[in-house]
Motif scaffolding. Structure first.
Motif, PDB file in Angstrom:
ATOM      1  N   UNK A 111     -28.442   5.634  23.946  1.00  0.00           N
ATOM      2  CA  UNK A 111     -29.193   6.267  22.859  1.00  0.00           C
ATOM      3  C   UNK A 111     -28.796   7.731  22.717  1.00  0.00           C
ATOM      4  N   UNK A 112     -28.926   8.242  21.502  1.00  0.00           N
ATOM      5  CA  UNK A 112     -28.520   9.617  21.241  1.00  0.00           C
ATOM      6  C   UNK A 112     -29.384  10.196  20.128  1.00  0.00           C
ATOM      7  N   UNK A 159     -17.371  19.075  28.537  1.00  0.00           N
ATOM      8  CA  UNK A 159     -16.629  19.576  27.371  1.00  0.00           C
ATOM      9  C   UNK A 159     -16.890  18.744  26.112  1.00  0.00           C
ATOM     10  N   UNK A 160     -17.621  17.654  26.260  1.00  0.00           N
ATOM     11  CA  UNK A 160     -17.945  16.773  25.137  1.00  0.00           C
ATOM     12  C   UNK A 160     -19.289  17.215  24.555  1.00  0.00           C
ATOM     13  N   UNK A 161     -19.317  17.428  23.243  1.00  0.00           N
ATOM     14  CA  UNK A 161     -20.474  18.043  22.604  1.00  0.00           C
ATOM     15  C   UNK A 161     -21.685  17.155  22.401  1.00  0.00           C
ATOM     16  N   UNK A 162     -21.500  15.847  22.329  1.00  0.00           N
ATOM     17  CA  UNK A 162     -22.624  14.948  22.090  1.00  0.00           C
ATOM     18  C   UNK A 162     -23.088  14.325  23.402  1.00  0.00           C
ATOM     19  N   UNK A 163     -24.387  14.335  23.621  1.00  0.00           N
ATOM     20  CA  UNK A 163     -24.961  13.861  24.888  1.00  0.00           C
ATOM     21  C   UNK A 163     -24.530  12.440  25.220  1.00  0.00           C
ATOM     22  N   UNK A 164     -24.562  11.542  24.242  1.00  0.00           N
ATOM     23  CA  UNK A 164     -24.221  10.145  24.536  1.00  0.00           C
ATOM     24  C   UNK A 164     -22.764  10.012  24.947  1.00  0.00           C
ATOM     25  N   UNK A 165     -21.881  10.790  24.348  1.00  0.00           N
ATOM     26  CA  UNK A 165     -20.460  10.717  24.695  1.00  0.00           C
ATOM     27  C   UNK A 165     -20.236  11.307  26.086  1.00  0.00           C
ATOM     28  N   UNK A 166     -20.951  12.392  26.427  1.00  0.00           N
ATOM     29  CA  UNK A 166     -20.856  12.933  27.803  1.00  0.00           C
ATOM     30  C   UNK A 166     -21.222  11.855  28.820  1.00  0.00           C
ATOM     31  N   UNK A 167     -22.359  11.176  28.579  1.00  0.00           N
ATOM     32  CA  UNK A 167     -22.784  10.108  29.494  1.00  0.00           C
ATOM     33  C   UNK A 167     -21.786   8.956  29.477  1.00  0.00           C
ATOM     34  N   UNK A 168     -21.232   8.656  28.303  1.00  0.00           N
ATOM     35  CA  UNK A 168     -20.233   7.601  28.185  1.00  0.00           C
ATOM     36  C   UNK A 168     -18.978   7.922  28.977  1.00  0.00           C
TER      37      UNK A 168
END
Length: 177
Positions: A111-112, A159-168
């Motif tokens: 979720x994001x 370095x990834x700006x979106x929380x879901x992508x960081x977790x991904x």
């Protein structure tokens, strides 16, 4: 601690009858006291591509626009109406990279919250392993400023700006893809 606003706080009028008697029903819905229409605020569907080359490098995009302009991201985007998630990830990858995807496999979802035009859109971001016959010919298009392959072992999730992508990214690093 400031009181958290209702996710539909910006919606003042009933979308069915236009009444201003559109009030909180519960934590994810509002109800019209005039026509009794209930609007539920459910998440939007979005896709994220995981494209890995033979060197175990992940195709990483740099965001050209806000939110999180200038940070790392993975190609992907919202699922359109009458489109499957698989069709959406194939379309989004092509729009953003020019790559032709020939197969996709669902990996996981996270979720994001995506800030768009001052409104927090709740999303369910679905990650797909995407395969292409030729990962050597790509270029940044649409809302992507740049593309590059980075070794999975060297990725820094912060370095990834979106929380879901960081977790991904953290999950991808733990998987043996």
């Amino acid at each position: 601690m400031p009181e958290k606003k209702h996710p539909l706080d910006l919606f003042k009028y009933c979308p069915k009858c236009g009444s201003d008697r559109f009030v909180i029903n519960n934590f994810k819905s509002k109800c019209c006291e005039s026509c009794h229409f209930i609007y539920y605020f459910n998440p939007s569907s979005a896709t994220v591509s995981v494209i890995i080359n033979k060197k175990k490098e992940l195709l990483v995009a740099t965001r050209a626009s806000d939110p999180a302009k200038g940070t790392f991201d993975l190609p992907g985007g919202f699922v359109d109406m009458n489109e499957t998630a698989e069709e959406a990830v194939i379309r989004e990858v092509n729009e953003e990279t020019g790559l032709q995807i020939n197969s996709v496999r669902y990996l996981f979802s996270i979720p994001n919250t995506y800030l768009y035009s001052g409104f927090e859109v709740q999303t369910t971001d679905m990650f797909f392993l995407c395969e292409t016959n030729d990962d050597s010919s790509f270029s940044a298009h649409d809302d992507v400023a740049a593309l590059q392959f980075i070794p999975i072992s060297e990725l820094n999730p912060s370095l990834f700006g979106l929380m879901s992508v960081r977790k991904g990214i953290e999950k991808i690093q733990l998987m043996n893809l």
